[in-house]
Design a protein around this motif. Sequence first.
Motif, PDB file in Angstrom:
ATOM      1  N   GLU A 137     -21.500  -3.226 -14.519  1.00 39.06           N
ATOM      2  CA  GLU A 137     -21.382  -2.442 -13.299  1.00 39.06           C
ATOM      3  C   GLU A 137     -20.406  -1.274 -13.392  1.00 39.06           C
ATOM      4  N   LYS A 138     -19.339  -1.410 -14.144  1.00 38.44           N
ATOM      5  CA  LYS A 138     -18.301  -0.380 -14.146  1.00 38.44           C
ATOM      6  C   LYS A 138     -18.787   0.883 -14.847  1.00 38.44           C
ATOM      7  N   PRO A 139     -18.621   2.043 -14.221  1.00 36.96           N
ATOM      8  CA  PRO A 139     -19.112   3.292 -14.817  1.00 36.96           C
ATOM      9  C   PRO A 139     -18.581   3.566 -16.219  1.00 36.96           C
ATOM     10  N   SER A 140     -17.355   3.143 -16.510  1.00 39.92           N
ATOM     11  CA  SER A 140     -16.776   3.423 -17.821  1.00 39.92           C
ATOM     12  C   SER A 140     -17.457   2.655 -18.945  1.00 39.92           C
ATOM     13  N   PHE A 141     -18.123   1.527 -18.596  1.00 33.77           N
ATOM     14  CA  PHE A 141     -18.639   0.635 -19.624  1.00 33.77           C
ATOM     15  C   PHE A 141     -20.142   0.381 -19.565  1.00 33.77           C
ATOM     16  N   ARG A 142     -20.783   0.568 -18.430  1.00 40.41           N
ATOM     17  CA  ARG A 142     -22.147   0.068 -18.273  1.00 40.41           C
ATOM     18  C   ARG A 142     -23.150   0.717 -19.217  1.00 40.41           C
ATOM     19  N   ASP A 143     -22.999   2.020 -19.505  1.00 42.86           N
ATOM     20  CA  ASP A 143     -23.948   2.664 -20.408  1.00 42.86           C
ATOM     21  C   ASP A 143     -23.749   2.173 -21.836  1.00 42.86           C
ATOM     22  N   ALA A 144     -22.492   2.043 -22.259  1.00 42.44           N
ATOM     23  CA  ALA A 144     -22.220   1.527 -23.598  1.00 42.44           C
ATOM     24  C   ALA A 144     -22.654   0.074 -23.719  1.00 42.44           C
ATOM     25  N   PHE A 145     -22.484  -0.711 -22.665  1.00 41.54           N
ATOM     26  CA  PHE A 145     -22.926  -2.106 -22.689  1.00 41.54           C
ATOM     27  C   PHE A 145     -24.437  -2.184 -22.897  1.00 41.54           C
TER      28      PHE A 145
END
Length: 244
Positions: free
Chosen positions: A84-92
């Motif tokens: 959910e967090k913008p800093s991590f969701r794409d990399a996840f």
Amino acid sequence: MCGRFFLQRDPAGLARYFETVNPTPNHPPSWNVAPTQTSLVVRRHPESGARHLDPLRWGLVPRWAKDTKDAAKLMNARADGLAEKPSFRDAFAKRRCIVPMDGFYEWRKDEAGGRQAYAVGLTSGEPMGVAGLWEGWKSPEGEWLRTFTVITTDANEKQGLVHHRMPVILPPEAFDAWLGAEPAEAHDLLELLVPCPAEDLAIWPVDNRVGRVAENDAGLLRRDPLAQPPPELDDAPPDLARPL
């Protein structure tokens, strides 16, 4: 939390252990890796599917960031917020990696308010394959910076005697799923992000000088003879230098 770790292994041995195929990077050992420093990371090549071992900088810089000033703040990513967090969701979703470590450091507070540093390794003496995320960020000048973050979860009962968080140490059988070599839904990946068994960890007190970034030598892993830890945190250091 994971704010310092150590990686003293020969990169060629790590390449064999993690089955990477690209030319092995020439990377020096470090007994005190700190945020904003470079360490080795295992990634899966999106076209060939092969594992690569590459040097990346610790402290995630999201693709949309305007600059790199907050990178150190993103040295860790909590497992419970990755999707959910913008800093991590794409990399996840697209850029998961494995961070090789020989072990990590954590500090325990005592009743008097003092702090004692501890080293944590696997009792087997094998490297830790820690779950991570990586990103590529392009500067306004057009230069690429590739960075990573270490995923943390709740501590197991042994690590909990030192700190309430710990890195996610993946078992080797989970490497392919985490790197994307096997199809997996988000909820399946999140189920991998759990504390390792307590009996897998060796924990012992070390010199508090590890708290200073400039200190970086093999002596940091020696047991602190002046420390008086509880018995559960006074293990014999495993053989972390044996060939892989």
